[in-house]
Design a protein around this motif. Structure first.
Motif, PDB file in Angstrom:
ATOM      1  N   UNK A 148       0.820  -1.226   0.000  1.00  0.00           N
ATOM      2  CA  UNK A 148       0.000   0.000   0.000  1.00  0.00           C
ATOM      3  C   UNK A 148       0.849   1.270   0.000  1.00  0.00           C
ATOM      4  N   UNK A 149       1.971   1.240   0.734  1.00  0.00           N
ATOM      5  CA  UNK A 149       2.877   2.394   0.754  1.00  0.00           C
ATOM      6  C   UNK A 149       3.439   2.656  -0.634  1.00  0.00           C
ATOM      7  N   UNK A 150       3.816   1.562  -1.283  1.00  0.00           N
ATOM      8  CA  UNK A 150       4.394   1.689  -2.616  1.00  0.00           C
ATOM      9  C   UNK A 150       3.367   2.235  -3.618  1.00  0.00           C
ATOM     10  N   UNK A 151       2.127   1.775  -3.529  1.00  0.00           N
ATOM     11  CA  UNK A 151       1.083   2.294  -4.426  1.00  0.00           C
ATOM     12  C   UNK A 151       0.875   3.779  -4.212  1.00  0.00           C
ATOM     13  N   UNK A 152       0.935   4.218  -2.945  1.00  0.00           N
ATOM     14  CA  UNK A 152       0.805   5.648  -2.652  1.00  0.00           C
ATOM     15  C   UNK A 152       1.952   6.434  -3.296  1.00  0.00           C
ATOM     16  N   UNK A 153       3.171   5.912  -3.187  1.00  0.00           N
ATOM     17  CA  UNK A 153       4.332   6.593  -3.779  1.00  0.00           C
ATOM     18  C   UNK A 153       4.194   6.671  -5.302  1.00  0.00           C
ATOM     19  N   UNK A 154       3.701   5.588  -5.922  1.00  0.00           N
ATOM     20  CA  UNK A 154       3.512   5.607  -7.375  1.00  0.00           C
ATOM     21  C   UNK A 154       2.530   6.707  -7.778  1.00  0.00           C
ATOM     22  N   UNK A 155       1.443   6.836  -7.032  1.00  0.00           N
ATOM     23  CA  UNK A 155       0.453   7.871  -7.352  1.00  0.00           C
ATOM     24  C   UNK A 155       1.061   9.265  -7.193  1.00  0.00           C
ATOM     25  N   UNK A 156       1.806   9.465  -6.094  1.00  0.00           N
ATOM     26  CA  UNK A 156       2.402  10.782  -5.836  1.00  0.00           C
ATOM     27  C   UNK A 156       3.520  11.115  -6.823  1.00  0.00           C
ATOM     28  N   UNK A 157       4.155  10.085  -7.387  1.00  0.00           N
ATOM     29  CA  UNK A 157       5.319  10.332  -8.246  1.00  0.00           C
ATOM     30  C   UNK A 157       4.956  11.078  -9.529  1.00  0.00           C
ATOM     31  N   UNK A 158       3.666  11.107  -9.880  1.00  0.00           N
ATOM     32  CA  UNK A 158       3.246  11.834 -11.082  1.00  0.00           C
ATOM     33  C   UNK A 158       2.962  13.311 -10.787  1.00  0.00           C
ATOM     34  N   UNK A 159       3.248  13.749  -9.566  1.00  0.00           N
ATOM     35  CA  UNK A 159       2.911  15.124  -9.164  1.00  0.00           C
ATOM     36  C   UNK A 159       3.533  16.168 -10.094  1.00  0.00           C
ATOM     37  N   UNK A 160       4.774  15.952 -10.531  1.00  0.00           N
ATOM     38  CA  UNK A 160       5.471  16.943 -11.354  1.00  0.00           C
ATOM     39  C   UNK A 160       5.610  16.518 -12.813  1.00  0.00           C
ATOM     40  N   UNK A 161       4.742  15.603 -13.240  1.00  0.00           N
ATOM     41  CA  UNK A 161       4.850  15.096 -14.615  1.00  0.00           C
ATOM     42  C   UNK A 161       4.420  16.147 -15.634  1.00  0.00           C
ATOM     43  N   UNK A 162       5.182  16.257 -16.699  1.00  0.00           N
ATOM     44  CA  UNK A 162       4.827  17.089 -17.845  1.00  0.00           C
ATOM     45  C   UNK A 162       4.633  16.134 -19.024  1.00  0.00           C
ATOM     46  N   UNK A 163       3.383  15.894 -19.419  1.00  0.00           N
ATOM     47  CA  UNK A 163       3.060  14.842 -20.383  1.00  0.00           C
ATOM     48  C   UNK A 163       3.553  15.155 -21.792  1.00  0.00           C
ATOM     49  N   UNK A 164       4.006  16.376 -22.031  1.00  0.00           N
ATOM     50  CA  UNK A 164       4.552  16.681 -23.363  1.00  0.00           C
ATOM     51  C   UNK A 164       5.863  15.934 -23.605  1.00  0.00           C
ATOM     52  N   UNK A 165       6.550  15.529 -22.508  1.00  0.00           N
ATOM     53  CA  UNK A 165       7.820  14.808 -22.656  1.00  0.00           C
ATOM     54  C   UNK A 165       7.639  13.404 -23.187  1.00  0.00           C
ATOM     55  N   UNK A 166       6.393  12.928 -23.286  1.00  0.00           N
ATOM     56  CA  UNK A 166       6.178  11.559 -23.783  1.00  0.00           C
ATOM     57  C   UNK A 166       6.442  11.462 -25.286  1.00  0.00           C
ATOM     58  N   UNK A 167       6.453  12.607 -25.986  1.00  0.00           N
ATOM     59  CA  UNK A 167       6.684  12.640 -27.438  1.00  0.00           C
ATOM     60  C   UNK A 167       8.143  13.000 -27.740  1.00  0.00           C
ATOM     61  N   UNK A 168       8.693  12.563 -28.877  1.00  0.00           N
ATOM     62  CA  UNK A 168       8.110  11.655 -29.883  1.00  0.00           C
ATOM     63  C   UNK A 168       8.112  10.205 -29.413  1.00  0.00           C
ATOM     64  N   UNK A 169       7.210   9.429 -29.976  1.00  0.00           N
ATOM     65  CA  UNK A 169       7.053   8.046 -29.534  1.00  0.00           C
ATOM     66  C   UNK A 169       7.964   7.067 -30.258  1.00  0.00           C
ATOM     67  N   UNK A 170       8.533   7.496 -31.399  1.00  0.00           N
ATOM     68  CA  UNK A 170       9.351   6.546 -32.164  1.00  0.00           C
ATOM     69  C   UNK A 170      10.289   7.295 -33.102  1.00  0.00           C
ATOM     70  N   UNK A 171      11.446   6.696 -33.377  1.00  0.00           N
ATOM     71  CA  UNK A 171      12.346   7.183 -34.429  1.00  0.00           C
ATOM     72  C   UNK A 171      12.922   5.975 -35.164  1.00  0.00           C
ATOM     73  N   UNK A 172      13.904   6.207 -36.028  1.00  0.00           N
ATOM     74  CA  UNK A 172      14.441   5.102 -36.839  1.00  0.00           C
ATOM     75  C   UNK A 172      15.107   4.031 -35.984  1.00  0.00           C
ATOM     76  N   UNK A 173      15.837   4.479 -34.939  1.00  0.00           N
ATOM     77  CA  UNK A 173      16.528   3.526 -34.076  1.00  0.00           C
ATOM     78  C   UNK A 173      15.534   2.631 -33.346  1.00  0.00           C
ATOM     79  N   UNK A 174      14.430   3.219 -32.894  1.00  0.00           N
ATOM     80  CA  UNK A 174      13.397   2.445 -32.201  1.00  0.00           C
ATOM     81  C   UNK A 174      12.753   1.444 -33.145  1.00  0.00           C
ATOM     82  N   UNK A 175      12.417   1.910 -34.363  1.00  0.00           N
ATOM     83  CA  UNK A 175      11.739   1.036 -35.316  1.00  0.00           C
ATOM     84  C   UNK A 175      12.639  -0.106 -35.768  1.00  0.00           C
TER      85      UNK A 175
END
Length: 361
Positions: A148-175
């Motif tokens: 339960x402690x770990x689940x709480x930490x996982x939820x809190x860990x997104x507090x400072x997330x900036x979802x724009x950093x998820x892009x780009x999703x792929x490049x030539x090396x990944x493919x």
């Protein structure tokens, strides 16, 4: 008595204890973008190996891999199991030394390294000496206290997330999957392959439903994704790649005023140390089992103490973090051999066993 719940909990704990330290660093170093592909590829390999391993074990009922390989001949058993015993000893040594260094770096800076290693090994030896059933009950208790402690930490860990950093999703090396042969990617597989072999050692002592373990493995995928994407979303790829422990650095940025500790990181690390102790105890129990097959005159407790003393002496000979990283790299080749050969050999022997049973019912 069916103990599938205890086995599922053990499977989760040993993997969670390995995910959140070096794995995010290695995956982020493997690729500049599209880190999800490296995670999915490692996870798919993990599920495939477990499927092969469990299918092979299912042909033999309650027999362990030791009994299965011995049934095929003593020479074959030695060839297959000796690398496994060496692999377990190396993994325990690296894990104790590495986690002692992490504890020193993060919250026990003034405590001598040898004292932390001695404490980790003493707890590990004590739990292992109690036997496999006590080990699984302890794992259940640790899960109730810390998950339960770990689940709480996982939820809190997104507090400072900036979802724009998820892009780009792929490049030539990944493919092109060119990262597959890179050193960081091969090192990252430690988190996938470190724990599942225990399923073949416990059948005579602990009974479980093999199909339920396959379903439990799906719970690991989001945990692997969280370990890599929380630091990426918090810092961005270029900054996250500079941290030695990116996930811990991301958790350290969380600010929650109502916690009893100053830092969420303390909750997180205490939980993970508990999981790592369970992982080490399980490894020591398996190694003792293999050791006593070769030296049956040694009683279980002296065997545990002897192996613990050997590991402590070896741990003292590892001088710094660079040496730990070299050990991890050298162990990658032994790990790839063990985690592919043992499941495949179990499946092949199982199929041969079925054909013999059909020919001579």
């Amino acid at each position: 008595m069916d103990k599938s719940l205890q086995v599922m909990v053990m499977y989760l704990l040993v993997h969670i204890g390995l995910i959140y330290f070096t794995y995010p660093m290695d995956i982020i170093a493997s690729l500049d973008v599209g880190h999800w592909s490296a995670i999915l590829l490692g996870y798919a390999s993990h599920v495939a190996l477990i499927g092969i391993y469990l299918k092979g074990l299912s042909y033999f009922g309650d027999r362990s891999v030791i009994e299965i390989f011995l049934g095929a001949g003593k020479m074959l058993a030695v060839i297959l199991l000796l690398p496994v015993a060496i692999y377990f000893l190396v993994v325990m040594t690296i894990t104790v030394r590495a986690y002692s260094e992490i504890v020193t770096l993060i919250f026990l800076a003034n405590t001598p390294l040898w004292a932390i290693m001695a404490l980790l090994l003493a707890v590990t030896a004590f739990i292992s000496a109690l036997g496999v059933e006590a080990l699984f009950r302890t794992a259940l208790l640790v899960a109730v206290l810390f998950l339960p402690v770990l689940l709480l930490v996982f939820c809190l860990s997104f507090q400072n997330a900036d979802w724009r950093y998820i892009f780009p999703l792929m490049d030539k090396k990944t493919a092109a999957l060119s990262f597959v042969i890179s050193r960081p990617f091969l090192l990252s597989q430690f988190a996938f392959t470190g724990g599942f072999l225990f399923m073949g050692f416990i059948p005579p002592y602990v009974h479980y439903n093999r199909r339920s373990l396959m379903w439990t493995s799906t719970l690991l995928l989001p945990l692997f994704l969280i370990s890599v994407y929380v630091p990426l979303l918090t810092f961005g790829e270029s900054t996250a790649s500079r941290f030695q422990f990116p996930f811990i650095a991301a958790v350290d940025t969380v600010d929650v005023s109502w916690l009893m500790f100053d830092r969420v990181t303390m909750f997180f690390l205490i939980s993970l140390i508990g999981f790592v102790l369970i992982f080490l105890s399980l490894l020591l129990w398996k190694t003792t089992l293999l050791f006593r097959r070769g030296f049956s005159f040694v009683r279980p407790v002296p065997a545990v103490l002897l192996l613990t003393l050997v590991m402590f002496i070896v741990c003292l000979q590892i001088p710094d973090w660079s040496s730990i990283e070299r050990w991890l790299w050298w162990n990658s080749f032994l790990r790839l051999y063990v985690v592919t050969v043992i499941p495949v050999a179990t499946l092949v022997l199982g199929m041969r066993h079925v054909r013999r049973e059909a020919a001579c019912p």
